[in-house]
Design a protein around this motif. Structure first.
Motif, PDB file in Angstrom:
ATOM      1  N   GLY A 106       0.818  -1.212   0.000  1.00 31.72           N
ATOM      2  CA  GLY A 106       0.000   0.000   0.000  1.00 31.72           C
ATOM      3  C   GLY A 106       0.849   1.258   0.000  1.00 31.72           C
ATOM      4  N   ASP A 107       1.995   1.201   0.676  1.00 29.02           N
ATOM      5  CA  ASP A 107       2.890   2.359   0.706  1.00 29.02           C
ATOM      6  C   ASP A 107       3.513   2.620  -0.658  1.00 29.02           C
ATOM      7  OD1 ASP A 107       2.445   2.932   3.381  1.00 29.02           O
ATOM      8  OD2 ASP A 107       4.126   1.712   4.082  1.00 29.02           O
ATOM      9  N   LEU A 108       3.769   1.565  -1.425  1.00 28.06           N
ATOM     10  CA  LEU A 108       4.324   1.758  -2.765  1.00 28.06           C
ATOM     11  C   LEU A 108       3.397   2.600  -3.627  1.00 28.06           C
ATOM     12  CD1 LEU A 108       6.213  -0.611  -1.853  1.00 28.06           C
ATOM     13  CD2 LEU A 108       6.080  -1.447  -4.210  1.00 28.06           C
ATOM     14  N   LEU A 109       2.093   2.493  -3.364  1.00 30.25           N
ATOM     15  CA  LEU A 109       1.110   3.207  -4.170  1.00 30.25           C
ATOM     16  C   LEU A 109       0.773   4.578  -3.612  1.00 30.25           C
ATOM     17  CD1 LEU A 109      -1.411   0.304  -4.932  1.00 30.25           C
ATOM     18  CD2 LEU A 109       0.605   1.001  -6.236  1.00 30.25           C
ATOM     19  N   TRP A 110       0.678   4.703  -2.285  1.00 33.11           N
ATOM     20  CA  TRP A 110       0.102   5.917  -1.709  1.00 33.11           C
ATOM     21  C   TRP A 110       0.947   6.592  -0.624  1.00 33.11           C
ATOM     22  CZ3 TRP A 110      -3.654   1.603  -1.548  1.00 33.11           C
ATOM     23  CH2 TRP A 110      -4.413   1.523  -2.734  1.00 33.11           C
ATOM     24  N   ASN A 111       2.093   6.040  -0.320  1.00 26.81           N
ATOM     25  CA  ASN A 111       2.973   6.670   0.675  1.00 26.81           C
ATOM     26  C   ASN A 111       4.426   6.494   0.216  1.00 26.81           C
ATOM     27  OD1 ASN A 111       4.000   7.903   2.916  1.00 26.81           O
ATOM     28  ND2 ASN A 111       3.011   6.563   4.412  1.00 26.81           N
ATOM     29  N   GLN A 112       4.714   7.040  -0.946  1.00 24.74           N
ATOM     30  CA  GLN A 112       5.994   6.769  -1.595  1.00 24.74           C
ATOM     31  C   GLN A 112       7.168   7.457  -0.898  1.00 24.74           C
ATOM     32  OE1 GLN A 112       4.737   7.897  -5.509  1.00 24.74           O
ATOM     33  NE2 GLN A 112       3.692   5.949  -5.863  1.00 24.74           N
ATOM     34  N   ARG A 113       6.896   8.535  -0.222  1.00 23.57           N
ATOM     35  CA  ARG A 113       7.967   9.193   0.542  1.00 23.57           C
ATOM     36  C   ARG A 113       8.499   8.254   1.620  1.00 23.57           C
ATOM     37  NH1 ARG A 113       6.864  15.087   2.920  1.00 23.57           N
ATOM     38  NH2 ARG A 113       6.735  15.452   0.661  1.00 23.57           N
ATOM     39  N   LYS A 114       7.596   7.531   2.241  1.00 23.50           N
ATOM     40  CA  LYS A 114       7.995   6.576   3.273  1.00 23.50           C
ATOM     41  C   LYS A 114       8.839   5.451   2.676  1.00 23.50           C
ATOM     42  CE  LYS A 114       5.910   3.234   6.446  1.00 23.50           C
ATOM     43  NZ  LYS A 114       4.627   2.660   6.908  1.00 23.50           N
ATOM     44  N   VAL A 115       8.433   4.951   1.506  1.00 20.88           N
ATOM     45  CA  VAL A 115       9.196   3.896   0.836  1.00 20.88           C
ATOM     46  C   VAL A 115      10.601   4.391   0.502  1.00 20.88           C
ATOM     47  CG1 VAL A 115       9.339   2.444  -1.235  1.00 20.88           C
ATOM     48  CG2 VAL A 115       7.136   2.783  -0.099  1.00 20.88           C
ATOM     49  N   ALA A 116      10.685   5.611  -0.032  1.00 23.89           N
ATOM     50  CA  ALA A 116      11.985   6.192  -0.374  1.00 23.89           C
ATOM     51  C   ALA A 116      12.865   6.324   0.860  1.00 23.89           C
ATOM     52  CB  ALA A 116      11.790   7.552  -1.043  1.00 23.89           C
ATOM     53  N   ASN A 117      12.268   6.701   1.968  1.00 29.39           N
ATOM     54  CA  ASN A 117      13.024   6.860   3.212  1.00 29.39           C
ATOM     55  C   ASN A 117      13.565   5.523   3.693  1.00 29.39           C
ATOM     56  OD1 ASN A 117      13.860   8.525   5.578  1.00 29.39           O
ATOM     57  ND2 ASN A 117      12.470   7.141   6.660  1.00 29.39           N
ATOM     58  N   THR A 118      12.752   4.461   3.586  1.00 23.57           N
ATOM     59  CA  THR A 118      13.209   3.126   3.997  1.00 23.57           C
ATOM     60  C   THR A 118      14.330   2.641   3.095  1.00 23.57           C
ATOM     61  OG1 THR A 118      10.992   2.583   4.830  1.00 23.57           O
ATOM     62  CG2 THR A 118      12.486   0.743   4.437  1.00 23.57           C
ATOM     63  N   LEU A 119      14.174   2.833   1.790  1.00 20.27           N
ATOM     64  CA  LEU A 119      15.204   2.402   0.848  1.00 20.27           C
ATOM     65  C   LEU A 119      16.527   3.137   1.085  1.00 20.27           C
ATOM     66  CD1 LEU A 119      13.289   2.098  -2.548  1.00 20.27           C
ATOM     67  CD2 LEU A 119      14.387   0.241  -1.284  1.00 20.27           C
ATOM     68  N   GLN A 141      -4.896  -8.864  13.224  1.00 22.41           N
ATOM     69  CA  GLN A 141      -3.858  -8.919  14.244  1.00 22.41           C
ATOM     70  C   GLN A 141      -2.473  -9.091  13.618  1.00 22.41           C
ATOM     71  OE1 GLN A 141      -5.276 -12.218  16.609  1.00 22.41           O
ATOM     72  NE2 GLN A 141      -6.558 -10.906  17.916  1.00 22.41           N
ATOM     73  N   ALA A 142      -2.382 -10.004  12.643  1.00 18.33           N
ATOM     74  CA  ALA A 142      -1.091 -10.275  11.995  1.00 18.33           C
ATOM     75  C   ALA A 142      -0.622  -9.077  11.178  1.00 18.33           C
ATOM     76  CB  ALA A 142      -1.199 -11.516  11.117  1.00 18.33           C
ATOM     77  N   GLU A 143      -1.545  -8.438  10.472  1.00 25.70           N
ATOM     78  CA  GLU A 143      -1.169  -7.267   9.664  1.00 25.70           C
ATOM     79  C   GLU A 143      -0.741  -6.100  10.541  1.00 25.70           C
ATOM     80  OE1 GLU A 143      -3.621  -8.007   5.503  1.00 25.70           O
ATOM     81  OE2 GLU A 143      -4.232  -6.365   6.837  1.00 25.70           O
ATOM     82  N   SER A 144      -1.344  -5.989  11.711  1.00 27.18           N
ATOM     83  CA  SER A 144      -0.960  -4.935  12.638  1.00 27.18           C
ATOM     84  C   SER A 144       0.486  -5.126  13.097  1.00 27.18           C
ATOM     85  CB  SER A 144      -1.896  -4.933  13.846  1.00 27.18           C
ATOM     86  OG  SER A 144      -1.500  -3.979  14.799  1.00 27.18           O
ATOM     87  N   LYS A 145       0.895  -6.357  13.319  1.00 31.07           N
ATOM     88  CA  LYS A 145       2.262  -6.637  13.740  1.00 31.07           C
ATOM     89  C   LYS A 145       3.250  -6.280  12.636  1.00 31.07           C
ATOM     90  CE  LYS A 145       1.091 -10.406  16.912  1.00 31.07           C
ATOM     91  NZ  LYS A 145       1.229 -11.871  17.187  1.00 31.07           N
ATOM     92  N   LEU A 146       2.913  -6.643  11.388  1.00 24.84           N
ATOM     93  CA  LEU A 146       3.808  -6.327  10.282  1.00 24.84           C
ATOM     94  C   LEU A 146       3.841  -4.822  10.012  1.00 24.84           C
ATOM     95  CD1 LEU A 146       3.347  -9.176   7.660  1.00 24.84           C
ATOM     96  CD2 LEU A 146       5.491  -8.413   8.682  1.00 24.84           C
ATOM     97  N   ALA A 147       2.701  -4.170  10.190  1.00 29.32           N
ATOM     98  CA  ALA A 147       2.642  -2.725   9.988  1.00 29.32           C
ATOM     99  C   ALA A 147       3.582  -2.006  10.955  1.00 29.32           C
ATOM    100  CB  ALA A 147       1.217  -2.210  10.159  1.00 29.32           C
ATOM    101  N   SER A 148       3.732  -2.561  12.156  1.00 27.29           N
ATOM    102  CA  SER A 148       4.618  -1.940  13.142  1.00 27.29           C
ATOM    103  C   SER A 148       6.085  -2.040  12.719  1.00 27.29           C
ATOM    104  CB  SER A 148       4.440  -2.617  14.521  1.00 27.29           C
ATOM    105  OG  SER A 148       4.927  -3.946  14.520  1.00 27.29           O
ATOM    106  N   LEU A 149       6.376  -2.984  11.813  1.00 29.94           N
ATOM    107  CA  LEU A 149       7.743  -3.134  11.301  1.00 29.94           C
ATOM    108  C   LEU A 149       7.938  -2.338  10.018  1.00 29.94           C
ATOM    109  CD1 LEU A 149       8.146  -7.001  11.750  1.00 29.94           C
ATOM    110  CD2 LEU A 149       9.019  -5.206  13.263  1.00 29.94           C
ATOM    111  N   SER A 150       6.837  -1.940   9.379  1.00 27.93           N
ATOM    112  CA  SER A 150       6.903  -1.205   8.111  1.00 27.93           C
ATOM    113  C   SER A 150       6.970   0.290   8.386  1.00 27.93           C
ATOM    114  CB  SER A 150       5.670  -1.529   7.244  1.00 27.93           C
ATOM    115  OG  SER A 150       5.487  -2.921   7.117  1.00 27.93           O
ATOM    116  N   VAL A 151       8.047   0.710   9.008  1.00 22.31           N
ATOM    117  CA  VAL A 151       8.169   2.121   9.402  1.00 22.31           C
ATOM    118  C   VAL A 151       9.406   2.744   8.753  1.00 22.31           C
ATOM    119  CG1 VAL A 151       6.963   1.762  11.575  1.00 22.31           C
ATOM    120  CG2 VAL A 151       9.421   1.431  11.494  1.00 22.31           C
TER     121      VAL A 151
END
Length: 267
Positions: free
Chosen positions: A173-186, A257-267
């Motif tokens: 979802g970030d690749l499509l709508w939160n690209q600044r965040k993706v760029a920051n992680t990369l 529940q599982a997606e919430s855990k992964l979302a916490s790592l997708s920062v």
């Protein structure tokens, strides 16, 4: 740097490939002129392919024929969904053993050492896709399989971190709508340039006819063609905020529940 992307098939691996190409700092094997630039489709001159259980030095030597070794980052795995990163026996598809080989700093073949490349440092990237975004692909997936994949990504993350491997997690979802965040992680990957989400790979330069990439246009164009809210997806929380009302409640709860855990790592 050896970059290993851990993404389930049909879950956005080509979109991520397009982002990496746009940095002009990641070497791919697109020059194989095979489907989707997938390294496992490389075949040896005398039979067999990269997905077979050949010795890692032989695989690395073959890959060197297609990499631009002037780049500091090599895309060593475009997609994959392994059960584990480290194990004693060869993986059936011949990818996992390569990560372990370079992590253990075993000797590289002459194609690398002759250029002064003595070691390759592995970086592990994981990408997951929220369940409510499944219709963005022609290949939808069942709730149970989605749960299996989410659990797998959590284990892969834990395993990579325990081996002191730089690890990052992306949300499709970030690749499509939160690209600044993706760029920051990369940007945490050493030597990588800033990605250009408006970039379209150039035929004959970045990609080739035989690659037959599924993506058309830029990733930014694709993201603008859809509204996150139309899928019941919340960009800020990385969650299917409208709820998963079209699947059994017990699956919906476990997935949330599982997606919430992964979302916490997708920062």
């Amino acid at each position: 740097i050896g970059l290993f992307m851990n993404i389930q098939g049909y879950h956005g691996s080509t979109a991520m490939l397009q982002i990496l190409i746009s940095t002009h700092s990641v070497a791919t094997v697109c020059r194989i002129n095979k489907w989707e630039c997938e390294e496992k489709r490389i075949h040896f001159p005398h039979g067999g392919s990269l997905k077979d259980t050949y010795p890692v030095p032989k695989k690395l030597s073959v890959l060197a024929n297609y990499y631009d070794l002037n780049f500091d980052i090599l895309l060593m795995q475009k997609y994959g969904a392994p059960d584990t990163l480290f194990k004693k026996n060869f993986d059936r598809e011949g990818r996992i053993d390569m990560l372990q080989y370079i992590h253990d700093k075993k000797p590289l073949p002459p194609a690398y050492t002759d250029l002064g490349i003595q070691t390759i440092r592995p970086v592990v990237a994981i990408m997951w896709r929220p369940y409510c975004l499944r219709s963005l692909s022609k290949h939808e997936f069942e709730p149970y399989q989605h749960l299996v994949d989410l659990d797998k990504w959590m284990k892969i993350h834990e395993e990579a971190v325990s081996h002191d491997i730089q690890t990052m997690v992306f949300n499709y979802g970030d690749l499509l709508w939160n690209q600044r965040k993706v760029a920051n992680t990369l940007s945490s990957i050493p030597c990588i340039n800033k990605p250009d989400f408006e970039y379209e790979p150039i035929l004959g330069v970045d990609v080739f006819e035989g690659n037959r990439l599924k993506t058309k246009g830029s990733l930014a164009d694709f993201g603008r063609a859809f509204k996150a809210e139309s899928f019941g997806y919340d960009i800020e929380t990385q969650s299917c905020s409208a709820g998963l009302t079209d699947i059994p409640k017990h699956y919906a709860k476990l997935i949330a529940q599982a997606e919430s855990k992964l979302a916490s790592l997708s920062v």
